[in-house]
Design an enzyme around this catalytic site. Structure first.
Site, short mmCIF file in Angstrom:
data_model
loop_
_atom_site.label_atom_id
_atom_site.label_comp_id
_atom_site.label_asym_id
_atom_site.label_seq_id
_atom_site.Cartn_x
_atom_site.Cartn_y
_atom_site.Cartn_z
N ALA A 1 -0.97 2.40 -3.61
CA ALA A 1 -0.34 1.18 -4.12
C ALA A 1 0.13 0.23 -3.02
CB ALA A 1 0.84 1.53 -5.04
N THR B 1 -5.89 -3.37 -1.37
CA THR B 1 -6.36 -3.42 -2.76
C THR B 1 -5.24 -3.01 -3.72
OG1 THR B 1 -8.67 -2.99 -2.14
CG2 THR B 1 -8.02 -2.41 -4.38
N LYS C 1 8.83 4.46 3.69
CA LYS C 1 8.31 3.20 4.24
C LYS C 1 8.86 1.99 3.49
CE LYS C 1 4.02 4.83 6.32
NZ LYS C 1 2.56 4.91 6.17
N LYS D 1 -18.31 7.86 -2.15
CA LYS D 1 -17.94 7.32 -3.46
C LYS D 1 -18.83 7.87 -4.57
CE LYS D 1 -16.02 2.94 -1.81
NZ LYS D 1 -16.04 1.48 -1.94
#
Lengths: 330, 330
Positions: B11, B15, B44, B136
């Site tokens: 998140a 992207t 963070k 992928k």
């Protein structure tokens, strides 16, 4: 009626014969068929049979320089591969030549059950892949890389390899050694099709713009292994043999075969059984999930022309069954 | 308005940030977002930012025993993976857990250009695959094997990595070292998208039943590399740098990189360039051939809300551009 020029590889094999017959009998299009025959097979009686049916027969070496193949395929609309599985590597060369020749649609050699693309069967695409130089999924991915028009056609499991054994032995003539035991409790549905009907589906599908660059699942009806045996019991008046294999036993046997290169035919049978008999892959539900169109939904008019399993089993009991693989694999 | 519970991995990345913003601003559904954050990243500042926006933040180790992940995903409708590419292996574990938890739709980490499944880029699925543990296409095939609901979303090439260099150096701050030279004559169209618009597309796509178990190509407009440079010339009043690389040079450089493990980032740039700049894969035409739906056709109402390239380039010239990868890859 539209004229469609088709070239076919493997025209004398089990699937190829059904396709040729289906195309010649089609009322969807007028098919002009060219059979590409390997040079050493040109003198076989089956090739003369093709010519008698009105098929143009040409000698073709798929491993020859590309320009020779391109010459043969120029002017062809649809190329159908019903190639022997061990020669899938040549199918890529055929696809390259088809692209160069401007062929509109390429039918790679699938013609089997619905299977997810990877990790379920060695024939489709599973590691270790060392048993086969090339797998079906590799060919399809190659087609997509060269942007060649295509249609994948899967046809489910043939009636001809679904015949259970009767204790009397009277239908042993129609059995294959690749006959499957009952997976688990035999309650998983799987799409079955008469091998002789494969060509009827193909004749519809390759004339249909809706199926271009798609996968199509063409099957006649869903049957569980228990229902198949109950049907044979009812029609024969006997009680057919019921051998069971649990999912765990199937899994263990597959693992054992993977470590023993002499068991390469058995592994395909077991992986197929795991796919359609345990996982339940060979169903319209999984097919749709995987992106397939369903032939019986596209062509409802075809359904009444398909042979019911009951009818094929009656033929078998009448001594008219067939053993599609011949002696080598039978 | 429907409430959809989303869990997202990655998140805080480029992207992922766009997706979170898109979901929070959506008028297609009310999104309740849970961000799965790796334990060492919990402190963070970007994670605190997420919480401020109303995102639920939970610590999640994707390599933990499956039951822990299943617990986190129970009740979640859609799982989105915007994972760092080197961690695709964990994405398979996430997919397994999503299946076990009853998640309805899984969005694997594609979010790139349209690429055929095999043989074009190492990121998608190309041999030698030793640079990446998992690709992928492997994840997608795994999803299909476990029959998990999914949607593949590809978004084209970002505006943010399409900025050409100006001789004055005044927009160097917004360039990436992954910037591509002009492939061939720079006349191949390719779908471009503002990174900030990715989330707008995602918010539409994951609320749409038509996109379940499909691939979707979400891009704003087709641009050739020449058109992109002409635009920058016009807006800047300068003449931007034009470095050319022929298809043959690109091919040779890829071959060279394949034999030198230190050039792993460069190879991805070159393979992408070959795909969208030479082959022309990143177009709606190829996307449809490969089975994709086109987002702008599904959501015509969205088109006017997407940032035009002109507008982003004006921002860059105004000193407001962004360099999406940060210093590591930038």
């Amino acid at each position: 009626m539209e004229t469609i020029k088709v070239a076919i590889v493997g025209a004398t094999g089990a699937t190829g014969t059904s396709i040729v017959n289906g195309l010649l009998a089609s009322d969807s299009a007028r098919y002009e068929i060219t059979a590409l025959i390997r040079p050493p097979s040109m003198q076989k009686p089956a090739v003369a049979e093709l010519e008698k049916k009105g098929v143009r027969v040409v000698s073709a070496d798929l491993t020859a320089p590309q320009e020779e193949l391109v010459k043969l395929l120029t002017g062809i609309d649809v190329v159908i591969s019903a190639i022997y599985i061990a020669e899938l590597k040549s199918e890529m060369l055929l696809a390259d030549a088809a692209k160069a020749a401007g062929v509109k649609r390429f039918i790679p050699c699938f013609f089997a059950t619905v299977i997810p693309p990877k990790g379920v069967t060695a024939l489709r695409d599973m590691k270790p892949a060392d048993r086969l130089e090339q797998q079906k999924e590799d060919v399809l991915n190659h087609i997509k890389k060269i942007h060649l028009g295509y249609t994948v056609i899967d046809v489910g499991w043939w009636y001809q390899i679904s015949v259970p054994r009767l204790p009397s032995g009277r239908i042993d003539y129609a059995l294959t050694t690749t006959n499957s035991p009952i997976a688990g409790e035999g309650k998983v549905p799987s799409g079955l099709t008469d091998l002789r009907d494969v060509g009827k589906f193909v004749a519809k599908i390759i004339a249909d713009p809706r199926t271009l660059n798609r996968m199509v699942f063409a099957y006649t009806k869903l049957w569980t292994q228990t229902e198949v045996r109950d049907l044979m019991d009812r029609l024969s008046g006997e009680k057919c043999t019921r051998e069971y294999m649990s999912p765990k036993e199937i899994e263990d046997s597959i693992a054992e075969c993977l470590s023993d290169p002499s068991k390469s035919i058995l592994i395909h049978t077991l992986q197929y059984l795991n796919s359609w008999g345990v996982r339940g892959d060979n169903t319209p539900e999984t097919a749709k999930y995987l992106g397939y169109l369903i032939a019986n939904e596209l062509y409802p008019e075809l359904v009444s022309q398909l042979c019911p399993l009951e009818e094929y089993f009656e033929e078998v009991l009448d001594g008219k069954g067939v053993q599609p693989y011949g002696k080598l694999l039978g």
